[in-house]
Design a protein around this motif. Structure first.
Motif, PDB file in Angstrom:
ATOM      1  N   PRO A 181      92.124  41.411  24.545  1.00  0.00           N
ATOM      2  CA  PRO A 181      91.490  40.742  25.680  1.00  0.00           C
ATOM      3  C   PRO A 181      90.228  41.476  26.113  1.00  0.00           C
ATOM      4  N   GLY A 182      89.167  40.751  26.275  1.00  0.00           N
ATOM      5  CA  GLY A 182      87.924  41.342  26.772  1.00  0.00           C
ATOM      6  C   GLY A 182      87.090  42.066  25.740  1.00  0.00           C
ATOM      7  N   ALA A 183      87.654  42.309  24.523  1.00  0.00           N
ATOM      8  CA  ALA A 183      86.930  43.113  23.527  1.00  0.00           C
ATOM      9  C   ALA A 183      85.621  42.431  23.114  1.00  0.00           C
ATOM     10  N   MET A 184      85.722  41.121  22.874  1.00  0.00           N
ATOM     11  CA  MET A 184      84.536  40.384  22.415  1.00  0.00           C
ATOM     12  C   MET A 184      83.428  40.439  23.476  1.00  0.00           C
ATOM     13  N   ARG A 185      83.842  40.227  24.741  1.00  0.00           N
ATOM     14  CA  ARG A 185      82.852  40.244  25.812  1.00  0.00           C
ATOM     15  C   ARG A 185      82.210  41.622  25.930  1.00  0.00           C
ATOM     16  N   LEU A 186      83.049  42.651  25.796  1.00  0.00           N
ATOM     17  CA  LEU A 186      82.541  44.019  25.914  1.00  0.00           C
ATOM     18  C   LEU A 186      81.507  44.309  24.827  1.00  0.00           C
ATOM     19  N   VAL A 187      81.836  43.933  23.592  1.00  0.00           N
ATOM     20  CA  VAL A 187      80.909  44.185  22.482  1.00  0.00           C
ATOM     21  C   VAL A 187      79.599  43.437  22.726  1.00  0.00           C
ATOM     22  N   LYS A 188      79.719  42.221  23.239  1.00  0.00           N
ATOM     23  CA  LYS A 188      78.515  41.419  23.496  1.00  0.00           C
ATOM     24  C   LYS A 188      77.644  42.105  24.538  1.00  0.00           C
ATOM     25  N   THR A 189      78.287  42.617  25.604  1.00  0.00           N
ATOM     26  CA  THR A 189      77.533  43.244  26.680  1.00  0.00           C
ATOM     27  C   THR A 189      76.920  44.569  26.223  1.00  0.00           C
ATOM     28  N   LEU A 190      77.704  45.352  25.514  1.00  0.00           N
ATOM     29  CA  LEU A 190      77.202  46.655  25.094  1.00  0.00           C
ATOM     30  C   LEU A 190      76.146  46.522  24.002  1.00  0.00           C
ATOM     31  N   GLY A 191      76.407  45.660  23.033  1.00  0.00           N
ATOM     32  CA  GLY A 191      75.457  45.474  21.930  1.00  0.00           C
ATOM     33  C   GLY A 191      75.254  46.775  21.177  1.00  0.00           C
ATOM     34  N   GLY A 192      74.015  47.018  20.781  1.00  0.00           N
ATOM     35  CA  GLY A 192      73.685  48.294  20.150  1.00  0.00           C
ATOM     36  C   GLY A 192      74.107  48.402  18.698  1.00  0.00           C
ATOM     37  N   GLU A 193      74.127  49.668  18.253  1.00  0.00           N
ATOM     38  CA  GLU A 193      74.347  49.946  16.842  1.00  0.00           C
ATOM     39  C   GLU A 193      75.824  50.196  16.580  1.00  0.00           C
ATOM     40  N   LEU A 194      76.263  49.803  15.399  1.00  0.00           N
ATOM     41  CA  LEU A 194      77.635  50.059  14.997  1.00  0.00           C
ATOM     42  C   LEU A 194      77.592  51.017  13.816  1.00  0.00           C
ATOM     43  N   SER A 195      77.870  52.273  14.089  1.00  0.00           N
ATOM     44  CA  SER A 195      77.723  53.264  13.024  1.00  0.00           C
ATOM     45  C   SER A 195      78.350  54.569  13.484  1.00  0.00           C
ATOM     46  N   LEU A 196      78.526  55.486  12.562  1.00  0.00           N
ATOM     47  CA  LEU A 196      78.980  56.820  12.927  1.00  0.00           C
ATOM     48  C   LEU A 196      77.806  57.758  12.715  1.00  0.00           C
ATOM     49  N   PRO A 197      77.636  58.752  13.598  1.00  0.00           N
ATOM     50  CA  PRO A 197      76.578  59.735  13.339  1.00  0.00           C
ATOM     51  C   PRO A 197      76.826  60.356  11.968  1.00  0.00           C
ATOM     52  N   SER A 198      75.746  60.608  11.230  1.00  0.00           N
ATOM     53  CA  SER A 198      75.937  60.983   9.826  1.00  0.00           C
ATOM     54  C   SER A 198      76.694  62.303   9.687  1.00  0.00           C
TER      55      SER A 198
END
Ligand SMILES: *[C@@H]1O[C@H](CO)[C@@H](O)[C@H](O)[C@H]1NC(C)=O
Ligand SMILES: *[C@@H]1O[C@H](CO)[C@@H](O)[C@H](O)[C@H]1NC(C)=O
Ligand SMILES: *[C@@H]1O[C@H](CO)[C@@H](O)[C@H](O)[C@H]1NC(C)=O
Length: 424
Positions: free
Chosen positions: A243-260
């Motif tokens: 619940p709420g995960a999709m909305r959260l991702v939409k609001t946060l946006g940004g990059e999906l990655s791990l620091p190298s």
């Protein structure tokens, strides 16, 4: 005051040291595979090919890195190349996905009778295999991955709008830009496109939207074909249920990655350990299908160091939306956003029935939780023109096996070479 200064200087020194320490780990560890954390050009040059890095600017200003392999033997002998082939990586991937399956694939002319190679061993890295038999290989990186994180005006570290992208923009901007670029550089009027996973999705989307590209792509080979995703079996679908995960991702946006540096530690320090390798392998199987027989555990650190090329959070969100919406739709911006963008409350669908190409090859397997058989059937039913449908014989062949299996030459690349020839 002095204490504060001391504290600051300690933090400062740590900041300076930390990145170095993380590189030093390579010195401390005993036998790291040389392919671990290599860049695309380092991988290409390590196999004695010549690497060219090109930069393609899309109509909306994104700057994509495109890696071009040059076969030095062909160059020296002045032999004619068959034609350009674009290898497009999948979700979270990068051009290294086609360069890291095995430690083989050295530059030669594998069509030359006097050169003898065991292709079942040497032919496991798709890019080197194709380059060695005379194709002109180009490997683009989708916007937002670690090699394509640049823009003419936006700063990926400052401007959140840089990351407000998904496979829609790869379809409408990246894909045509790459095709136009490769055709203009090579002088050919068409090229072959081999797309793995999301790399096939963006071509399905583009052929549906831009019929003028139909004759420029011959053939289009879809490895683990993806368009519809509503039957995805991979646990990534459970993210959509939180619940709420999709909305959260939409609001946060940004990059999906791990620091190298974290990724390096995870792949080398954690997954490099003999016992943990099994666990790391299982984590991949959980996401991509269980097939331990074809997974080379010795190379786990290499695979982990290259698995995460990065993308935008919105791109993953878009997949989640299409799982829930049960259709191959454009990005859902919400009611107001959709009216603004599309002039309708709901996002429009990609019309696969509009695809006119008769040069499509599907290569799919039965144990692929991403390109699920039911979804592939929906895709097949939407294609109104004849296409080649190749089902991998190995019943355990999974989603990542298309790039990283031990038997990938026998099961996929070998038969695919024969299919490619029909279009030459
Ligand atoms: C085959 O390879 C040999 C040795 O590298 C080279 O001398 C010869 O020119 C090649 N033949 C052709 C047809 O390319
Ligand atoms: C981004 O692109 C600009 C313009 O082409 C270039 O000057 C700059 O070096 C690039 N930055 C990176 C980090 O690649
Ligand atoms: C697995 O990878 C290692 C390291 O690259 C290599 O030496 C070995 O031959 C590979 N095993 C198989 C079965 O391909």
């Amino acid at each position: 005051m002095i204490l504060l200064l001391k504290l600051c200087s300690i933090v400062f020194v740590l900041k300076l040291l930390l990145p170095r320490v993380c590189h030093c780990q390579l010195l401390f560890s005993s036998n790291v595979d040389p392919d671990f954390s290599r860049t695309p050009c380092e991988l290409i040059e390590s196999r004695k090919f010549i690497c060219e890095e090109h930069f393609v600017t899309t109509d909306d200003g994104y700057i994509l890195a495109l890696h071009h392999i040059i076969n030095p033997v062909y160059k020296r002998l002045g032999k004619k190349l068959i034609k350009p082939l674009v290898l497009q990586h999948g979700l979270l991937g990068s051009s290294t996905h086609f360069l890291t399956n095995s430690n083989g694939g050295f530059a030669a002319d594998w069509t030359n009778e006097t050169v003898s190679v065991d292709l079942t061993v040497e032919g496991r890295n798709l890019a080197f295999l194709l380059a060695n038999i005379g194709y002109d290989v180009w490997m683009p990186n989708s916007r937002g991955n670690k090699y394509s994180k640049n823009h003419t005006t936006l700063d990926p570290n400052q401007d959140s709008s840089f990351w407000q992208i998904s496979f829609d923009e790869m379809i409408s901007y990246d894909c045509p830009a790459v095709i136009d670029y490769v055709l203009s550089k090579t002088g050919f009027d068409h090229l072959g496109w081999i797309g793995h996973s999301q790399g096939s999705l963006i071509m399905f989307g583009m052929l549906a939207e831009r019929p003028e590209y139909t004759d420029k792509v011959k053939p289009f080979v879809a490895l683990a074909p993806i368009a519809h995703v509503e039957h995805i079996k991979s646990p990534i679908r459970y993210i959509t249920l939180i619940p709420g995960a999709m909305r959260l991702v939409k609001t946060l946006g940004g990059e999906l990655s791990l620091p190298s540096f974290l990724l390096d530690i995870l792949s080398e320090k954690v997954c490099g350990r003999r016992i943990v390798r099994q666990v790391c392998g299982s984590a991949l199987f959980l996401l991509c299908g269980y097939d331990p027989d074809q997974f080379n555990y010795t190379r786990t650190p290499v695979y982990y160091s290259h698995a995460m090329g990065g993308t935008s959070a919105w791109n993953l969100l878009h997949f989640g939306q299409n799982i829930l919406n049960r259709n191959f739709l454009k990005f859902d911006y919400g009611f107001f956003g959709n009216i603004f963008r599309y002039g309708s409350l709901y996002p429009p669908a990609y019309n696969l029935e509009a695809i006119q190409s008769e040069n499509i090859v599907l290569i799919r397997s039965n144990n692929d939780p991403f390109a699920d058989s039911q979804d592939v059937q929906i895709l097949k039913a939407s294609l109104k023109h004849p296409h080649i449908d190749f089902l991998v014989q190995d019943q355990k062949f999974n989603h990542l096996d298309f790039i990283w299996a031990k038997n990938v030459y026998e099961q996929v690349y070998g038969p695919m070479l024969g299919i490619l020839e029909r279009f030459n």
